[in-house]
Scaffold this motif. Structure first.
Motif: not given
Length: 817
Positions: A584-610
């Protein structure tokens, strides 16, 4: 790269066994992926010459042959091969020979036998019967110069081993047998047989005009004219065998010579039919609208990013990749033009992939081919042409050499102290210098503890200090490096009691019947626009495919793609989930060894039933999965967190069957049926139900706290209230909870919903059970109790009245009559 061991040992023959040789190469970074014998084991097969071949008296397809195998007396052998004739030399398995195992896995022993009444004292063999190839259309015809009685294994060099090397891209100088031998000599100290490039006698002065219009494409172009060659001459068997053992089939003598020198010296070259070239040659970038029919029969459209060799009329060759069909040599070719050039790697890299094929030449040129030896290699090609295709009238012209933009090697320095630190063992300047000298790198002192190396012309990979450190480590030997344990403070990281692992989430979903999928993080742009409402996704600069051009901000598109893949293969029930990262774009995100400046990279869990709510089973009524089935799965996944489900909207979900999941006042995800519009677009028979949650919230859990079991029995009271159809169950529960103390109210459960019958057209609206159209009745069961005392009737009545008053004021409810 594949090659026979015997060819390698012709350049460098260290006193090592085959296994030791393979281990030496592997430990130096030239990974030997496979060792394979040239031929399966067999014995007792010798070179035989057919002296007589007559028709079998009782079989039309058999011949009775008299075969000389060097034993004095001729052997009487019955043979059914169509090419069994007088004068040819063939493999002959004498009595007592053992041929390769058949389908039963047992060796085939040769005995004296009778075929239609005629004794046969041996067997004449095809290539298939010896395990050399699948050709069984006739006997394997041998070179007429082989001595009768010689072992076929010795005559054909079958006691050889095929080496298959898996080379990394930086080892371009090892893409030839000589290049590997050069490395082997450096590793073992065994002498290296340098190839000789004797100048061929020039018989005429003809030259082909050549112009290099693109110095950024071609740095050097060399060529010569050879006249009056015999293209009908057969390729020598030794060359055919070596090419076959490199995985290259024999085509024609001139093509075979070009391929042979490529495998021998790493120099791709091209031989033109001189009579098919119009005027001179121009080395340039292609122009828009041009096309070329290649040697493989494909016609490709060209543009300005592809290098070509053209004559005055048309494009004749794809620079550094493949020649064109128009100037290809054939059986009618008499005069040829031999070309060897230096193509800049960046001008060749990736071009063949645009046309969906790859070539040995392109593979080498895009990694780097020695620019200094074009003339010498043309001499080698010319020498082979004269030996194989030469006639009394054959003559070669002078070599025309154009040097317009040669690479200039830049010195690279090596700090000995730095090398010792990286490699992890003590090293001296002398030892480093010796290691580099063995590789022919000629190190020179450049200060205290510093060595300088000017890379030779064939080493395109030596550019920084770490490259030289790697060379030193290879020469020292990776297996000689000491085992040094790391020295660092170790602090154990224990998971907090109020959290669980992502693995626990995966395991719980698997227990609920879902199967995990792993998908690409880059997806189709349409998915982001339609399913995530993301009009400006994060675009990739260099996507691996056009349909994978953006980074995903939702996992739902990937799950729908998995569903579509399965339904297209007749899967009628699908349960899948994914735990992955979104971007996700996020101008407030700061860069570090595990992050990229300007971008959020959260983890999500999703499922589908059919499909069905349950697997097909005789004792359960067949019903399709619905919103509430998946809602129960989500509640089980989040338990024991107290979450609420509130009506909401989502671009991918049904506007009336979608809820947002709320925990601690924050929205942590969404749940609902797929939007009918997208269900139709994906051509799905049923509407799948999907959910997507923030993994960080899912990983949270409450810390267990001890509470004694109450000694006082709780009481239950049922309330039936009438509310407007627009009032949700969540609003009703919130009103009740706001009126009663949490110490008093144990739970609120909805156990019945009643709605009046719908009004038909033309009928007057009627009140049913005190409920008007547009209203509904909700029956609630309140569980009340205290841990310190038994509730009195007055306290129970007061609690019920308080709940009714809160319902009346907050959701306009009334007690049902």
């Amino acid at each position: 790269m594949q090659f026979p061991e015997s060819w390698l040992r012709s350049f460098c023959n260290p006193p090592l066994s085959t296994a030791e040789l393979a281990d030496t190469l592997t430990m130096a970074g030239l990974e030997v992926e496979e060792l394979r014998p040239v031929a399966p084991p067999f014995s007792g097969v010798v070179v035989g010459e057919i002296k007589e071949a007559v028709q079998h008296p009782d079989a039309d397809r058999l011949r009775v042959c008299q075969v000389d195998v060097g034993q004095g007396a001729l052997l009487n052998i019955v043979c059914g091969a169509p090419n069994a004739r007088v004068g040819i030399k063939v493999p002959c398995a004498v009595v007592g020979a053992s041929l390769p195992p058949g389908a039963d896995g047992k060796p085939f022993a040769i005995k004296v036998g009778k075929l239609r009444g005629v004794e046969s004292h041996g067997m004449l063999c095809s290539a298939r019967e010896l395990g050399l190839s699948e050709d069984h259309g006739g006997l394997l015809e041998l070179d007429a110069r082989l001595p009768v009685g010689q072992s076929v294994r010795e005559a054909l060099l079958l006691d050889d081993t095929l080496f298959t090397l898996k080379l990394t891209p930086n080892l371009a100088h090892c893409l030839s047998v000589y290049g590997i031998a050069r490395e082997l000599s450096a590793l073992t100290g065994a002498p290296l047989q340098h190839p000789a490039f004797a100048a061929n006698t020039v018989g005429h002065s003809d030259r082909l005009p050549v112009r290099i219009s693109a110095p950024d494409l071609c740095g050097r172009f060399s060529g010569r004219i050879v006249r009056n060659v015999n293209t009908a001459a057969p390729t020598p068997q030794w060359m055919v065998d070596r090419l076959a053992r490199c995985g290259q089939r024999s085509v024609s003598p001139l093509v075979d010579i070009s391929n042979y020198v490529m495998f021998e010296l790493g120099r791709p070259s091209h031989i033109f039919d001189l009579d098919k070239i119009h005027g001179g040659l121009d080395v340039r970038w292609a122009r828009e609208g041009e096309s070329l029919k290649l040697l493989n029969g494909n016609t490709v459209a060209l543009d300005g990013s592809v290098g070509v060799i053209a004559d005055d009329h048309q494009v004749e060759s794809l620079a550094g990749i493949m020649g064109g069909d128009a100037t290809a040599v054939s059986d009618d070719t008499r005069h040829i033009y031999i070309e060897a050039a230096f193509w800049w790697p960046r001008a060749v890299a990736g071009r063949s992939r645009r046309f969906n094929f790859s070539t040995d030449a392109g593979h080498r040129f895009e990694r780097g081919v020695d620019p200094e030896l074009t003339v010498e290699h043309i001499e080698r090609i010319t020498q082979l042409v004269l030996e194989i295709c030469g006639t009394p009238d054959t003559s070669c012209g002078p070599i025309d050499d154009h040097r317009v933009n040669m690479p200039t090697p830049q010195p690279v320095t090596l700090r000995v102290a730095r090398a010792a630190k990286v490699i992890g063992m003590p090293l001296s300047a002398e030892r480093c210098s010796q290691a580099l000298e063995r590789l022919g790198l000629a190190p020179a002192p450049a200060g205290e503890g510093v060595l300088a190396v000017t890379p030779p012309s064939y080493r395109f990979d030596l550019q920084i200090e770490e490259d030289l450190i790697e060379e030193v480590a290879r020469m020292v030997g990776y297996n000689q490096l000491p085992t040094t344990p790391p020295l660092a403070p170790i602090t154990p990281k224990l998971a907090r009691e109020a959290s669980r692992s992502a693995f626990a989430v995966r395991r719980l979903l698997a227990q609920l019947g879902y199967q995990e999928t792993i998908n690409f993080s880059f997806v189709e742009e349409r998915w982001e626009r339609e399913l995530a409402g993301n009009a400006e996704p994060i675009r990739l600069l260099n996507p691996i495919a056009s349909q994978m051009s953006v980074m995903r901000s939702s996992l739902l598109g990937s799950l729908l793609q998995v569903l579509k893949f399965n339904t297209d293969r007749r899967a009628d029930r699908v349960r899948v989930f994914e735990v992955g990262r979104v971007f996700l774009r996020n101008p407030a995100a700061v860069g570090s060894d595990s992050t990229v400046e300007g971008f959020d990279q959260p983890m999500r869990v999703a499922g589908l039933a059919y499909g069905g709510a349950s697997s097909l089973q005789w004792g359960i009524k067949d019903a399709g999965v619905d919103f509430f089935d998946v809602k129960g799965d989500v509640e089980a996944l989040l338990a024991p967190l107290p979450v609420r489900f509130e009506a909401a909207e989502h671009p991918a979900l049904h506007p009336g069957r979608c809820a947002q999941v709320v925990f601690d006042g924050q929205v942590i995800g969404h749940l609902g049926e797929l939007h009918p519009r997208w269900r139709q677009a994906w051509d799905l028979a049923h509407a799948p139900v999907l959910f997507e949650l923030d993994l960080a919230a899912v990983l949270r859990r409450t810390v267990p706290v001890f509470a004694p079991v109450s000694k006082h029995q709780p009481v239950q009271r049922d309330l039936a209230v009438v509310v407007a159809e627009s009032v949700t169950y969540g609003q009703v529960v919130a009103a009740v909870e706001s009126a009663l103390d949490r110490q008093l109210l144990k739970s609120v459960v909805l156990f019945d919903v009643f709605r009046p019958k719908p009004v038909r057209a033309g009928e007057a609206p009627a009140v049913s059970g005190g409920i008007a159209p547009g209203e509904k009745s909700l029956a609630l069961r309140l569980t009340l109790g205290r841990d310190d005392a038994t509730l009195t009737d007055a306290e129970i009545e007061a609690a019920c009245q308080a709940a009714l008053q809160a319902l009346q004021h907050q959701v306009a409810a009334r007690l049902r009559a």
